[in-house]
Scaffold this motif. Structure first.
Motif, short mmCIF file in Angstrom:
data_model
loop_
_atom_site.label_atom_id
_atom_site.label_comp_id
_atom_site.label_asym_id
_atom_site.label_seq_id
_atom_site.Cartn_x
_atom_site.Cartn_y
_atom_site.Cartn_z
N UNK A 53 39.80 47.44 31.91
CA UNK A 53 38.70 46.69 32.52
C UNK A 53 39.03 45.20 32.55
N UNK A 54 39.57 44.69 31.45
CA UNK A 54 39.94 43.27 31.40
C UNK A 54 41.05 42.95 32.41
N UNK A 59 42.59 40.57 37.91
CA UNK A 59 43.03 40.74 39.30
C UNK A 59 41.93 40.29 40.26
N UNK A 60 40.68 40.59 39.93
CA UNK A 60 39.57 40.22 40.84
C UNK A 60 39.39 38.71 40.93
N UNK A 61 39.89 37.96 39.94
CA UNK A 61 39.76 36.50 39.96
C UNK A 61 40.95 35.79 40.61
N UNK A 62 41.95 36.57 41.03
CA UNK A 62 43.11 35.96 41.69
C UNK A 62 42.72 35.37 43.04
N UNK A 63 43.29 34.22 43.40
CA UNK A 63 42.99 33.64 44.72
C UNK A 63 43.57 34.48 45.86
N UNK A 64 44.69 35.15 45.60
CA UNK A 64 45.32 36.03 46.59
C UNK A 64 45.50 37.41 45.94
N UNK A 65 44.50 38.27 46.03
CA UNK A 65 44.62 39.57 45.36
C UNK A 65 45.66 40.46 46.04
N UNK A 66 46.16 41.47 45.32
CA UNK A 66 47.13 42.39 45.92
C UNK A 66 46.50 43.16 47.08
N UNK A 126 44.14 62.37 50.10
CA UNK A 126 43.65 61.30 49.25
C UNK A 126 44.60 61.04 48.09
N UNK A 127 44.82 59.77 47.80
CA UNK A 127 45.64 59.32 46.68
C UNK A 127 44.89 58.23 45.92
N UNK A 128 45.12 58.16 44.63
CA UNK A 128 44.65 57.05 43.80
C UNK A 128 45.89 56.32 43.30
N UNK A 129 45.89 55.01 43.44
CA UNK A 129 47.05 54.22 43.01
C UNK A 129 46.62 53.24 41.92
N UNK A 130 47.44 53.15 40.89
CA UNK A 130 47.28 52.16 39.83
C UNK A 130 48.56 51.33 39.79
N UNK A 131 48.42 50.04 39.99
CA UNK A 131 49.56 49.14 39.88
C UNK A 131 49.29 48.25 38.68
N UNK A 138 50.33 37.62 31.03
CA UNK A 138 49.02 38.14 31.47
C UNK A 138 49.21 39.54 32.04
N UNK A 139 48.27 40.44 31.73
CA UNK A 139 48.33 41.82 32.22
C UNK A 139 47.37 41.96 33.40
N UNK A 140 47.85 42.60 34.46
CA UNK A 140 47.08 42.81 35.67
C UNK A 140 47.02 44.31 35.99
N UNK A 141 45.90 44.74 36.56
CA UNK A 141 45.76 46.14 36.98
C UNK A 141 45.03 46.17 38.32
#
Length: 148
Positions: A53-54, A59-66, A126-131, A138-141
């Motif tokens: 969750x953290x 990732x949601x606070x990045x100015x340029x998200x993936x 359908x696929x679910x992707x986790x990057x 810093x850890x990003x998901x």
């Protein structure tokens, strides 16, 4: 022999219970009913959920998200432009909800800001992707579902 209403009620209850027990036993013995957990180590994964969750919040606070972009040669994961590709390390997990045998993971190794998942590895559906990646401590998901 005449059956009174009390005996009829008891026989109805016994018949109903036998009917329910027959289907419970039949479904629990049937090989087509798959009772697997979604992941093999479900409880261990549940303990690390707050860290996920953290990492998703970062990732949601990045100015340029993936971004996830479909191309002719497969799916492209585009990382933020402001990150240096050589400092990004982590892994990509693709999960197919309908068939666990199609799930696969691979490490991230970048020479530029995008990563290509080849077309031959992805079946329609359908696929679910986790990057999940680490960059400068810093850890990003990045988690998303898509239909290919």
């Amino acid at each position: 022999m005449k059956i009174n209403w009390g005996t009829g009620i008891v026989l109805s209850f016994i018949g109903f219970i036998a009917f329910i027990l027959f289907f419970v036993v039949r479904m629990s013995m049937d090989d087509r009913a798959n009772h697997d957990l979604v992941t093999e180590e479900y409880y261990k994964k549940e303990l690390s959920y707050q860290k996920e969750i953290d990492a998703m919040e970062v990732v949601s606070k990045l100015p340029y998200p993936p971004q996830l972009i479909r191309t002719d040669s497969g799916m492209t994961v585009r990382f933020p432009e402001n990150m240096i590709p050589s400092k990004i390390n982590g892994k990509v997990s693709l999960y197919r909800p309908s068939n666990k045998h199609l799930d696969f993971d691979f490490p991230i190794s970048l020479s530029n800001t995008h990563l290509l998942i080849p077309d031959k590895r992805l079946l329609d559906g359908r696929w679910d992707i986790d990057v999940s990646w680490d960059y400068e401590g810093e850890t990003y998901l990045f988690r998303k579902s898509f239909t290919y």
